[in-house]
Scaffold this active site. Sequence first.
Site, PDB file in Angstrom:
ATOM      1  N   GLN A   9      -3.954  -5.579 -17.761  1.00  0.00           N
ATOM      2  CA  GLN A   9      -3.019  -5.251 -16.699  1.00  0.00           C
ATOM      3  C   GLN A   9      -1.753  -4.626 -17.257  1.00  0.00           C
ATOM      4  O   GLN A   9      -1.279  -4.992 -18.328  1.00  0.00           O
ATOM      5  CB  GLN A   9      -2.670  -6.510 -15.904  1.00  0.00           C
ATOM      6  CG  GLN A   9      -2.309  -6.195 -14.470  1.00  0.00           C
ATOM      7  CD  GLN A   9      -2.486  -7.397 -13.562  1.00  0.00           C
ATOM      8  OE1 GLN A   9      -3.315  -8.262 -13.822  1.00  0.00           O
ATOM      9  NE2 GLN A   9      -1.733  -7.448 -12.494  1.00  0.00           N
ATOM     10  N   SER A  94      -7.422  -9.644 -21.687  1.00  0.00           N
ATOM     11  CA  SER A  94      -7.318 -10.379 -20.412  1.00  0.00           C
ATOM     12  C   SER A  94      -8.375  -9.882 -19.424  1.00  0.00           C
ATOM     13  O   SER A  94      -9.560 -10.090 -19.652  1.00  0.00           O
ATOM     14  CB  SER A  94      -5.889 -10.275 -19.871  1.00  0.00           C
ATOM     15  OG  SER A  94      -5.709 -11.147 -18.781  1.00  0.00           O
ATOM     16  N   LEU A  95      -7.983  -9.193 -18.338  1.00  0.00           N
ATOM     17  CA  LEU A  95      -8.997  -8.701 -17.392  1.00  0.00           C
ATOM     18  C   LEU A  95      -9.977  -7.773 -18.109  1.00  0.00           C
ATOM     19  O   LEU A  95     -11.142  -7.641 -17.697  1.00  0.00           O
ATOM     20  CB  LEU A  95      -8.341  -7.974 -16.214  1.00  0.00           C
ATOM     21  CG  LEU A  95      -7.959  -6.500 -16.414  1.00  0.00           C
ATOM     22  CD1 LEU A  95      -9.075  -5.556 -16.015  1.00  0.00           C
ATOM     23  CD2 LEU A  95      -6.710  -6.162 -15.651  1.00  0.00           C
ATOM     24  N   ARG A 119     -10.241 -12.874  -8.986  1.00  0.00           N
ATOM     25  CA  ARG A 119      -9.371 -13.346 -10.062  1.00  0.00           C
ATOM     26  C   ARG A 119      -7.918 -12.972  -9.752  1.00  0.00           C
ATOM     27  O   ARG A 119      -7.008 -13.789  -9.884  1.00  0.00           O
ATOM     28  CB  ARG A 119      -9.825 -12.727 -11.389  1.00  0.00           C
ATOM     29  CG  ARG A 119      -9.091 -13.221 -12.636  1.00  0.00           C
ATOM     30  CD  ARG A 119      -9.747 -12.573 -13.863  1.00  0.00           C
ATOM     31  NE  ARG A 119      -9.141 -12.981 -15.141  1.00  0.00           N
ATOM     32  CZ  ARG A 119      -8.161 -12.332 -15.754  1.00  0.00           C
ATOM     33  NH1 ARG A 119      -7.648 -11.242 -15.206  1.00  0.00           N
ATOM     34  NH2 ARG A 119      -7.695 -12.757 -16.911  1.00  0.00           N
ATOM     35  N   HIS A 203      -1.878 -16.640 -17.736  1.00  0.00           N
ATOM     36  CA  HIS A 203      -2.218 -17.274 -19.025  1.00  0.00           C
ATOM     37  C   HIS A 203      -1.276 -18.416 -19.398  1.00  0.00           C
ATOM     38  O   HIS A 203      -0.773 -18.478 -20.520  1.00  0.00           O
ATOM     39  CB  HIS A 203      -2.285 -16.219 -20.142  1.00  0.00           C
ATOM     40  CG  HIS A 203      -3.300 -15.163 -19.888  1.00  0.00           C
ATOM     41  ND1 HIS A 203      -4.657 -15.414 -19.911  1.00  0.00           N
ATOM     42  CD2 HIS A 203      -3.168 -13.852 -19.548  1.00  0.00           C
ATOM     43  CE1 HIS A 203      -5.305 -14.298 -19.609  1.00  0.00           C
ATOM     44  NE2 HIS A 203      -4.427 -13.353 -19.383  1.00  0.00           N
ATOM     45  N   GLN A 252      -9.875 -18.813 -20.152  1.00  0.00           N
ATOM     46  CA  GLN A 252      -9.003 -17.658 -20.356  1.00  0.00           C
ATOM     47  C   GLN A 252      -7.895 -17.553 -19.301  1.00  0.00           C
ATOM     48  O   GLN A 252      -6.818 -17.042 -19.573  1.00  0.00           O
ATOM     49  CB  GLN A 252      -9.884 -16.396 -20.347  1.00  0.00           C
ATOM     50  CG  GLN A 252      -9.210 -15.124 -20.779  1.00  0.00           C
ATOM     51  CD  GLN A 252      -9.463 -14.016 -19.796  1.00  0.00           C
ATOM     52  OE1 GLN A 252      -9.207 -14.150 -18.607  1.00  0.00           O
ATOM     53  NE2 GLN A 252      -9.967 -12.898 -20.293  1.00  0.00           N
TER      54      GLN A 252
END
Length: 311
Positions: A9, A94-95, A119, A203, A252
Amino acid sequence: MRAFLFPGQGSQKVGMGAELAAASAVAREVFEEVDDALGQNLFKVMTEGPEDQLTLTENAQPAIMANAIAVLRVLEKEGGIALADKADFVAGHSLGEYTALCAAGAFSLADTARLLKLRGQSMQAAVPVGVGAMAALLGADIEKATALAEAAAEGQVCTVANDNDPTQVVLSGHKEAIERAVAMVKDHGIKRGMLLPVSAPFHCPLMQPAAEAMAEALDKTRPGTLRVALFANVTASVVTDPAEVQRLLVEQVTGRVRWRESAIAMKDAGVESFIELGGKVVGPMIKRSAGEVEVTAALSMEDIEALAKVL
């Protein structure tokens, strides 16, 4: 050895995917498939904005994934390159880990889009707007960042969310604690701290409700066999077992993105060439972390054609 990387992101921008879609029917098919899976015209938001709609976590996550997979599909179908033949590992920030798993064949494109939409929605819903925040620390290594987070917490959540490279660490947690951390950077020998324009504190333990939502979703849409091994964010190590992948994807959501350690671990595993698809963000972090490695990025049709020639 070679690893393919996928951005996270913050790499979204209005106009993304437009040039690729104009140049390639293969890319257009990817964007149409994602739109169909989500029941929305995400491609219009990607190419025309408005920016505040694209920046929404629930739109940004599937948009960044769609853009990277479009680049990959063009490379595969028009460049005649099979990822499974050319990649020793995949990794995503991440994503981007979901994009990497889609690229490796563990999730279909439609399922990846739906999982990322959920998500994004779950992460947004986990913490009321204004309660959480994130800050980037520039000129900070993990030790300095950890000490600062502990000093600023004062009973609230303030923790390392992303260990990006030796010079950049991101903190996440309660807004007041993150603001305290930014005010205290100089005391900890850190060059600069800046609040990030994000809508939720990713996170960190405040994301627990989102982790529970993803656990439920991933129970219904389980990852399949990986054609390429994944370097996972939360362990900075190789994973190939689908059940383990599923567990780590849940972890995660609240866990640290160990990108710097992943870069070093991939280099130690023999990777000399890193290729970022759909962005030019995570590759430079790899270079700063792993040192003497080759880093390339493919975003445009021109990039893809050049990459296909050297693979």
